[in-house]
Design an enzyme around this catalytic site. Sequence first.
Site, PDB file in Angstrom:
ATOM      1  N   LYS A  95      32.998  42.254  35.499  1.00  0.00           N
ATOM      2  CA  LYS A  95      33.484  43.216  34.516  1.00  0.00           C
ATOM      3  C   LYS A  95      32.584  44.444  34.392  1.00  0.00           C
ATOM      4  CE  LYS A  95      37.300  41.459  33.474  1.00  0.00           C
ATOM      5  NZ  LYS A  95      38.550  42.193  33.616  1.00  0.00           N
TER       6      LYS A  95
HETATM    7  C1  LIG Z   1      35.530  34.757  34.092  1.00  0.00           C
HETATM    8  C2  LIG Z   1      36.636  35.658  34.521  1.00  0.00           C
HETATM    9  N1  LIG Z   1      37.369  35.316  35.576  1.00  0.00           N
HETATM   10  C3  LIG Z   1      38.388  36.073  36.004  1.00  0.00           C
HETATM   11  C4  LIG Z   1      38.723  37.239  35.360  1.00  0.00           C
HETATM   12  C5  LIG Z   1      39.884  38.041  35.851  1.00  0.00           C
HETATM   13  O1  LIG Z   1      39.510  39.275  36.416  1.00  0.00           O
HETATM   14  P1  LIG Z   1      40.499  40.518  36.314  1.00  0.00           P
HETATM   15  O2  LIG Z   1      40.562  40.906  34.875  1.00  0.00           O
HETATM   16  O3  LIG Z   1      39.892  41.566  37.186  1.00  0.00           O
HETATM   17  O4  LIG Z   1      41.836  40.071  36.776  1.00  0.00           O
HETATM   18  C6  LIG Z   1      37.985  37.609  34.250  1.00  0.00           C
HETATM   19  C7  LIG Z   1      38.363  38.781  33.498  1.00  0.00           C
HETATM   20  O5  LIG Z   1      38.063  38.922  32.343  1.00  0.00           O
HETATM   21  C8  LIG Z   1      36.909  36.825  33.821  1.00  0.00           C
HETATM   22  O6  LIG Z   1      36.149  37.161  32.760  1.00  0.00           O
END
Ligand SMILES: Cc1ncc(COP(=O)(O)O)c(C=O)c1O
Length: 360
Positions: free
Chosen positions: A43
């Site tokens: 993030k």
């Molecule tokens: C631990 C975790 N995995 C996966 C994701 C998913 O990523 P994206 O928001 O880029 O789809 C997030 C997003 O907040 C996350 O915090």
Amino acid sequence: MICDSVLDTIGDTPVVRLRRMSVGNGAEILIKLESFNPGGSIKDRAVLSMITHAELDGRLQPGGTIIESTSGNVGKALALIGVARGYRVVLVVDPKAPPSMLRYASALGAELDLVDTPDEHGWYQGPRIERVQQLLAETPRSFWPDQYNNLDNPRAHAEQTARELLSEIPRFDALVTAVGTGGHISGISRTVKRALPEVVTVGVDAECSATFGYPFSQWATPGPSRIRGLGLQWQPRCLDLDVVDRVHLVADHEGIATTRLLASSEGLLVGESAGAAVFGALHHAHHHPGSRIVVLAPDDGVNYLEETFDDDWLRSKGLLERIEEAGLRTVDRLVALARQPSTAAVARTPELTGDLAGSR
Ligand SMILES: Cc1ncc(COP(=O)(O)O)c(C=O)c1O
């Protein structure tokens, strides 16, 4: 290397080959560890992009307040980038957010605004967004990054993460990764498919999610997944469905068992969404001998020591029982079961039809 700011340390994360967690047919799984970013997750990249572009076009002004709904990692990234760029940060959180993440954000000076009443399905996402709207109306010079719909989120991954990946791994066959806002899968896949058109992209999501358009009402037990980062009640604008070829809805016990075994067999203490993605990658590997599969690990398992890695907590949620019933205590059993998991990967694009396993 001496950096002028902590923000200059975002990116250039390492890639590690899985050794024990292998299906043994020549397929290899490479995992990119986003926990090496300074805020501990993928993030950092999306938030830096959303803040920088908002500054450039005047949506965020000096002395402004950033307000966002988050269940964890975005909050950590906003807290970090807020300090580095000099903004007040207010995070709208709920009781499911891991306490260690909240303590991290507080330590960096972010303010926490707790929403403690879920909607009728037990989700907090809708009530959190309502609270954000209320705070925005009350706060002068406020800015809402709106991570689910802000295209500067996937843009970070199209412009930075994907290029980095292509320079680290010039040839691969599949990208299997977790979907929350859809930011990283969409951005990375868009750029990667231009360079390597044959790459198959698999989105890993939670069983009870509406992200890929499955009607929320179809689930026998609608409600949030135990795997943080996955599962939405709506389709985020950041998700570009045109660049996702397959969807694999991973059950909580499969994702969590994989996360625990990644730690105990590979020494990779990653978060639950990475475990779910690796489970999806193992499924893909079974059906694509000799292929090279890239997985993103969005964050660090340290965030989940009190839950995913705690037997008592898992037992209290009925998950330890499900892991044991399925025999998912050993790598061999996990790898074998990934051939025909509880939900197989289904095709989204016309060129790839049916599910990978051929049967459910
Ligand atoms: C631990 C975790 N995995 C996966 C994701 C998913 O990523 P994206 O928001 O880029 O789809 C997030 C997003 O907040 C996350 O915090």
